[in-house]
Design a protein around this motif. Structure first.
Motif, PDB file in Angstrom:
ATOM      1  N   MET A   1       2.592-100.312  54.502  1.00  0.00           N
ATOM      2  CA  MET A   1       2.054-101.208  53.478  1.00  0.00           C
ATOM      3  C   MET A   1       1.848-102.602  54.060  1.00  0.00           C
ATOM      4  O   MET A   1       2.730-103.137  54.724  1.00  0.00           O
ATOM      5  N   ALA A   2       0.663-103.193  53.792  1.00  0.00           N
ATOM      6  CA  ALA A   2       0.319-104.497  54.351  1.00  0.00           C
ATOM      7  C   ALA A   2       1.130-105.596  53.680  1.00  0.00           C
ATOM      8  O   ALA A   2       1.206-105.672  52.455  1.00  0.00           O
ATOM      9  N   LEU A   3       1.738-106.456  54.506  1.00  0.00           N
ATOM     10  CA  LEU A   3       2.534-107.567  53.994  1.00  0.00           C
ATOM     11  C   LEU A   3       1.941-108.879  54.475  1.00  0.00           C
ATOM     12  O   LEU A   3       1.650-109.052  55.660  1.00  0.00           O
ATOM     13  N   ILE A   4       1.741-109.807  53.530  1.00  0.00           N
ATOM     14  CA  ILE A   4       1.326-111.172  53.854  1.00  0.00           C
ATOM     15  C   ILE A   4       2.473-112.090  53.456  1.00  0.00           C
ATOM     16  O   ILE A   4       2.958-112.034  52.321  1.00  0.00           O
ATOM     17  N   LEU A  24       6.069-117.118  49.934  1.00  0.00           N
ATOM     18  CA  LEU A  24       5.488-116.165  48.992  1.00  0.00           C
ATOM     19  C   LEU A  24       5.135-114.898  49.751  1.00  0.00           C
ATOM     20  O   LEU A  24       4.389-114.946  50.734  1.00  0.00           O
ATOM     21  N   ARG A  25       5.692-113.770  49.306  1.00  0.00           N
ATOM     22  CA  ARG A  25       5.413-112.491  49.950  1.00  0.00           C
ATOM     23  C   ARG A  25       4.474-111.663  49.079  1.00  0.00           C
ATOM     24  O   ARG A  25       4.735-111.454  47.893  1.00  0.00           O
ATOM     25  N   ILE A  26       3.388-111.203  49.692  1.00  0.00           N
ATOM     26  CA  ILE A  26       2.378-110.401  48.996  1.00  0.00           C
ATOM     27  C   ILE A  26       2.257-109.071  49.723  1.00  0.00           C
ATOM     28  O   ILE A  26       2.010-109.033  50.930  1.00  0.00           O
ATOM     29  N   ARG A  27       2.447-107.976  49.001  1.00  0.00           N
ATOM     30  CA  ARG A  27       2.342-106.650  49.605  1.00  0.00           C
ATOM     31  C   ARG A  27       1.266-105.848  48.876  1.00  0.00           C
ATOM     32  O   ARG A  27       1.313-105.680  47.665  1.00  0.00           O
ATOM     33  N   ASP A  28       0.286-105.385  49.637  1.00  0.00           N
ATOM     34  CA  ASP A  28      -0.822-104.606  49.081  1.00  0.00           C
ATOM     35  C   ASP A  28      -1.489-105.313  47.903  1.00  0.00           C
ATOM     36  O   ASP A  28      -1.800-104.710  46.872  1.00  0.00           O
ATOM     37  N   GLY A  29      -1.676-106.619  48.055  1.00  0.00           N
ATOM     38  CA  GLY A  29      -2.389-107.377  47.038  1.00  0.00           C
ATOM     39  C   GLY A  29      -1.564-107.798  45.840  1.00  0.00           C
ATOM     40  O   GLY A  29      -2.083-108.446  44.929  1.00  0.00           O
ATOM     41  N   MET A  30      -0.279-107.465  45.814  1.00  0.00           N
ATOM     42  CA  MET A  30       0.592-107.819  44.695  1.00  0.00           C
ATOM     43  C   MET A  30       1.723-108.720  45.181  1.00  0.00           C
ATOM     44  O   MET A  30       2.268-108.520  46.276  1.00  0.00           O
ATOM     45  N   ILE A  31       2.082-109.728  44.359  1.00  0.00           N
ATOM     46  CA  ILE A  31       3.199-110.597  44.718  1.00  0.00           C
ATOM     47  C   ILE A  31       4.489-109.783  44.682  1.00  0.00           C
ATOM     48  O   ILE A  31       4.828-109.186  43.659  1.00  0.00           O
ATOM     49  N   GLU A  32       5.189-109.754  45.800  1.00  0.00           N
ATOM     50  CA  GLU A  32       6.426-108.980  45.902  1.00  0.00           C
ATOM     51  C   GLU A  32       7.640-109.826  45.543  1.00  0.00           C
ATOM     52  O   GLU A  32       8.486-109.424  44.751  1.00  0.00           O
ATOM     53  N   LYS A  33       7.713-111.038  46.104  1.00  0.00           N
ATOM     54  CA  LYS A  33       8.849-111.905  45.795  1.00  0.00           C
ATOM     55  C   LYS A  33       8.599-113.304  46.331  1.00  0.00           C
ATOM     56  O   LYS A  33       7.703-113.530  47.154  1.00  0.00           O
ATOM     57  N   ILE A  34       9.416-114.230  45.849  1.00  0.00           N
ATOM     58  CA  ILE A  34       9.433-115.595  46.356  1.00  0.00           C
ATOM     59  C   ILE A  34      10.792-115.826  47.003  1.00  0.00           C
ATOM     60  O   ILE A  34      11.833-115.608  46.374  1.00  0.00           O
ATOM     61  N   VAL A  35      10.777-116.224  48.271  1.00  0.00           N
ATOM     62  CA  VAL A  35      12.009-116.528  49.002  1.00  0.00           C
ATOM     63  C   VAL A  35      12.139-118.046  49.068  1.00  0.00           C
ATOM     64  O   VAL A  35      11.273-118.727  49.626  1.00  0.00           O
ATOM     65  N   ARG A  36      13.179-118.579  48.486  1.00  0.00           N
ATOM     66  CA  ARG A  36      13.348-120.028  48.434  1.00  0.00           C
ATOM     67  C   ARG A  36      13.908-120.570  49.744  1.00  0.00           C
ATOM     68  O   ARG A  36      14.687-119.908  50.418  1.00  0.00           O
ATOM     69  N   GLY A  37      13.469-121.788  50.072  1.00  0.00           N
ATOM     70  CA  GLY A  37      13.967-122.449  51.267  1.00  0.00           C
ATOM     71  C   GLY A  37      13.028-122.289  52.451  1.00  0.00           C
ATOM     72  O   GLY A  37      12.007-121.603  52.390  1.00  0.00           O
TER      73      GLY A  37
END
Length: 251
Positions: A1-4, A24-37
């Motif tokens: 799965m493509a990860l941006i 901001l992590r986007i996987r297959d065109g969908m926001i997966e999660k936000i990692v703070r810091g």
């Protein structure tokens, strides 16, 4: 799965668009999660802004064919009876109107607007014209305006709902009939309200009895009327740029 992974960005999140510095992590065109810091991995955004796309809840994109011609004119000169807007639309070839509207839709995507809600005049014909040039980017939610009272059902078959210029010019029975038909079909009803003058209580009553999904302008509503809309949970779309350009006042 493509990860941006877009790192070291200022991310506006939640209904209040609260700023968060992180990835901001986007996987297959969908926001997966936000990692703070601060995060080293991924594309470094260098503290640039990431935010949700815009939704413009009140457009008239077909007017793009002559929008420069409205500058310096009053509201009644542009959208009143025999106003400049309607003259321009009547005199412009359909192909020219389509090109201008398509360019406006392209500009929306280029500047971050993902969807718009268009108040489309000219009955079924107007709805179909905009539907034909809408490619899905941005998403076009089209509220048609019947050219006569017997066209309401046909407009609703073609459009996503009905968008009225005001309650002026309609009888109470006609307004009730339009509202009942829209709600029966599960579609959207919206109206312009108090754009260039205050609304009397009986006019406000007519609007509220139609149970609109949202209203636009409200430039001259009183504080009590605004509080009433808030109490009933009816959103109001402000249009400060339009109001300023056409001298309608400030909300």
């Amino acid at each position: 799965m493509a990860l941006i992974a877009l790192s070291n960005a200022v991310i506006l999140e939640g209904e209040e668009l609260s700023p968060t510095v992180g990835q901001l992590r986007i996987r297959d065109g969908m926001i997966e999660k936000i990692v703070r810091g601060s995060v080293r991995r991924g594309d470094d955004m260098r503290m640039n802004l990431i935010m949700p796309p815009f939704v413009n809840a009140h457009t008239h994109v077909m007017d793009s064919v002559a929008k420069e011609g409205y500058l310096g004119k009053r509201l009644d000169e542009v959208v009143g009876e025999n106003g400049e807007k309607f003259k321009a639309l009547a005199l412009s070839p359909d192909a020219q109107v389509r090109r201008a509207a398509a360019k406006t839709l392209e500009d929306m995507i280029r500047t971050g607007t993902l969807a718009h809600c268009d108040f489309r005049e000219d009955g079924v014909r107007g709805v179909k014209m905009l539907r034909e040039i809408s490619t899905g980017r941005p998403v076009s939610i089209i509220l048609g305006r019947p050219t006569h009272k017997n066209e309401t059902e046909a407009v609703l078959r073609a459009a996503d709902g009905i968008g009225l210029p005001s309650v002026d010019g309609y009888t109470t029975s006609e307004l009730r009939g339009i509202a009942d038909e829209v709600h029966r079909r599960g579609k959207t009803l919206a109206l312009h309200i108090a754009e260039d003058r205050p609304y009397a209580e009986d006019e406000m009553g007519k609007v509220l009895r139609m149970h609109p999904k949202f209203l636009v302008h409200g430039t001259h509503l009183s504080e009590n009327q605004l509080a009433l809309l808030a109490k009933k949970g009816i959103p109001l779309v402000f249009c400060p740029r339009s109001n300023h350009l056409l001298g309608a006042g400030e909300p």
